[in-house]
Design an enzyme around this catalytic site. Structure first.
Site, PDB file in Angstrom:
ATOM      1  N   GLY A 152       0.832  -1.192   0.000  1.00  0.00           N
ATOM      2  CA  GLY A 152       0.000   0.000   0.000  1.00  0.00           C
ATOM      3  C   GLY A 152       0.867   1.241   0.000  1.00  0.00           C
ATOM      4  N   ARG A 153       0.318   2.340   0.544  1.00  0.00           N
ATOM      5  CA  ARG A 153       1.068   3.603   0.535  1.00  0.00           C
ATOM      6  C   ARG A 153       2.412   3.462   1.244  1.00  0.00           C
ATOM      7  NH1 ARG A 153      -4.147   5.159   2.456  1.00  0.00           N
ATOM      8  NH2 ARG A 153      -5.400   6.292   0.938  1.00  0.00           N
ATOM      9  N   ILE A 154       2.371   2.926   2.461  1.00  0.00           N
ATOM     10  CA  ILE A 154       3.601   2.813   3.249  1.00  0.00           C
ATOM     11  C   ILE A 154       4.497   1.710   2.690  1.00  0.00           C
ATOM     12  CG2 ILE A 154       4.529   2.244   5.523  1.00  0.00           C
ATOM     13  CD1 ILE A 154       2.046   3.642   6.710  1.00  0.00           C
ATOM     14  N   SER A 173       0.288  -8.681  -2.129  1.00  0.00           N
ATOM     15  CA  SER A 173      -0.896  -7.844  -2.001  1.00  0.00           C
ATOM     16  C   SER A 173      -2.052  -8.617  -2.617  1.00  0.00           C
ATOM     17  CB  SER A 173      -0.705  -6.488  -2.694  1.00  0.00           C
ATOM     18  OG  SER A 173      -0.477  -6.677  -4.072  1.00  0.00           O
ATOM     19  N   ARG A 174      -3.263  -8.090  -2.463  1.00  0.00           N
ATOM     20  CA  ARG A 174      -4.423  -8.829  -2.956  1.00  0.00           C
ATOM     21  C   ARG A 174      -4.397  -9.023  -4.469  1.00  0.00           C
ATOM     22  NH1 ARG A 174      -8.980  -5.486   0.224  1.00  0.00           N
ATOM     23  NH2 ARG A 174      -7.411  -3.877  -0.178  1.00  0.00           N
ATOM     24  N   SER A 175      -3.751  -8.126  -5.173  1.00  0.00           N
ATOM     25  CA  SER A 175      -3.608  -8.263  -6.622  1.00  0.00           C
ATOM     26  C   SER A 175      -2.259  -7.691  -7.033  1.00  0.00           C
ATOM     27  CB  SER A 175      -4.739  -7.528  -7.350  1.00  0.00           C
ATOM     28  OG  SER A 175      -4.730  -6.147  -7.033  1.00  0.00           O
ATOM     29  N   ILE A 229       6.001  -2.891  11.223  1.00  0.00           N
ATOM     30  CA  ILE A 229       5.607  -1.515  11.520  1.00  0.00           C
ATOM     31  C   ILE A 229       4.103  -1.344  11.277  1.00  0.00           C
ATOM     32  CG2 ILE A 229       7.836  -0.377  11.251  1.00  0.00           C
ATOM     33  CD1 ILE A 229       5.281  -0.632   8.407  1.00  0.00           C
ATOM     34  N   ARG A 231       0.705  -3.629  12.570  1.00  0.00           N
ATOM     35  CA  ARG A 231      -0.020  -3.836  13.816  1.00  0.00           C
ATOM     36  C   ARG A 231       0.450  -5.146  14.428  1.00  0.00           C
ATOM     37  NH1 ARG A 231      -1.154   0.801  13.931  1.00  0.00           N
ATOM     38  NH2 ARG A 231      -3.230   1.763  14.023  1.00  0.00           N
ATOM     39  N   ASP A 255       8.027  -2.529  15.992  1.00  0.00           N
ATOM     40  CA  ASP A 255       7.533  -1.258  16.521  1.00  0.00           C
ATOM     41  C   ASP A 255       6.127  -1.402  17.083  1.00  0.00           C
ATOM     42  OD1 ASP A 255       7.737   1.591  16.978  1.00  0.00           O
ATOM     43  OD2 ASP A 255       6.397   1.896  15.265  1.00  0.00           O
ATOM     44  N   GLU A 260      -0.268  -4.049  23.165  1.00  0.00           N
ATOM     45  CA  GLU A 260       0.574  -2.919  23.571  1.00  0.00           C
ATOM     46  C   GLU A 260      -0.262  -1.885  24.336  1.00  0.00           C
ATOM     47  OE1 GLU A 260       0.747  -0.017  19.744  1.00  0.00           O
ATOM     48  OE2 GLU A 260       1.768  -1.934  19.439  1.00  0.00           O
ATOM     49  N   HIS A 278       6.144   1.717  19.506  1.00  0.00           N
ATOM     50  CA  HIS A 278       5.178   2.239  18.525  1.00  0.00           C
ATOM     51  C   HIS A 278       5.467   3.711  18.220  1.00  0.00           C
ATOM     52  CE1 HIS A 278       0.842   1.551  16.906  1.00  0.00           C
ATOM     53  NE2 HIS A 278       1.542   2.326  16.086  1.00  0.00           N
TER      54      HIS A 278
END
Length: 312
Positions: A152-154, A173-175, A229, A231, A255, A260, A278
């Protein structure tokens, strides 16, 4: 305008801005909603939220006039978005503005573990270098095969940075996505089997819970490093700890954690981990941008305009 509630440990800067812009009423946590009068709860139209405790339909029902929940952060897995949608509540988050910081930290964790920077610093601090002992050689990071779990973006920002380190890049990724020749894998186990190190960058929530399973960790192998980084819920922590303790995995840079800020004490006894509280987005510049975007979303919805960064 109805009341704007702000829940969470806001910085002095963001708290002042919420007061100035919205005359916000501050509460430490979601449990404190019960202490408000029925009139105050009924008059609340917006909630600025900074936290990770579950914000579900039962919480929303305490605020029958709620129109928007503006989350401080890109991850919104603590918020029951379907429950909000059913109630006509807009949910927003703060994407994009933290991409650079989180991606920088992911690469830093990967370098730290491959080069064993924490151990080397401890060696120096303990006086062992001065006593004539060179620190044991570590491993090279540049040129390693790295898998990005979630492009994704990150994830994309992480991959772009690692390309500069001459890494061979793979992703799940999903696609399949347009990339400069990076290799797509249809499932996490296949990704882990193809790479040296794995960076976890998927969104949190039920759909990704335990995605990094014992099978994924085993496929990565004893020379592998996992960086998370995303969850803590994404990784099977028991399997991760077993692998780190037993030599089935070389190291981890984390992280985020399950439960947490309470961290499994088994992590604290390990020499082959880098553990952070985090802090992926924890720079002054990015936190200021996150607060500003949260307030822009509040203002837009309260003024009857579309949210800037809606989730639903």
């Amino acid at each position: 305008m109805g009341k704007v509630l702000a829940i969470g440990p806001y910085s002095d800067r963001d708290a002042a801005a919420l007061r100035d812009d919205f005359d916000a009423v501050f509460l430490p946590g979601l449990d404190d909603l019960a202490g408000l009068s029925p009139e105050d709860r009924a008059g609340a139209v917006a909630l600025a939220y900074l936290g990770h405790h579950p914000l579900d339909g039962a919480v929303m029902d305490q605020l029958p006039g709620l129109r928007v929940i503006a989350n401080f952060g890109v991850g919104f897995d603590a918020i029951d978005v379907p429950a909000a949608t059913v109630r006509g509540i807009t949910v927003t988050n703060t994407p994009e503005v933290l991409n650079d910081d989180v991606a920088d930290l992911a690469v830093a964790l990967l370098i730290a573990e491959n080069r064993r920077l924490n151990g080397a610093e401890g060696w120096l601090r303990a006086g062992r270098w001065a006593q004539g002992g060179d620190y044991p050689v570590a491993r090279k990071m540049s040129g390693r095969r790295v898998g990005i779990l979630g492009l994704g973006r990150i994830g994309r920002e992480i991959a772009d940075r690692l390309a500069a380190f001459k890494c061979e890049l793979h992703y799940f990724s999903r696609s399949e996505k347009p990339t400069p020749g990076w290799t797509w894998h249809a499932d996490p186990v296949a990704l882990a089997r193809a790479v040296d190190d794995l960076v976890v960058a998927v969104v949190g929530g039920p759909d990704t819970q335990g995605l990094v399973s014992a099978e994924v960790i085993a496929a990565l192998g004893p020379d592998g490093i996992i960086v998370n980084i995303a969850r803590g819920s994404v990784i099977n922590e028991a399997a991760l700890l077993d692998a780190l303790e037993g030599g089935a995995l070389r190291g981890a840079g984390l992280d985020v954690f399950r439960g947490e800020p309470h961290v499994d004490p088994r992590f604290l006894a390990l020499p082959n981990v880098t553990l952070l509280p985090h802090v992926g987005s924890a720079t002054a510049e990015t936190r200021a941008a996150m607060g500003a975007l949260q307030r822009q979303n509040l203002r837009a919805v309260l003024d009857g305009r579309p949210a800037v960064t809606p989730v639903n």
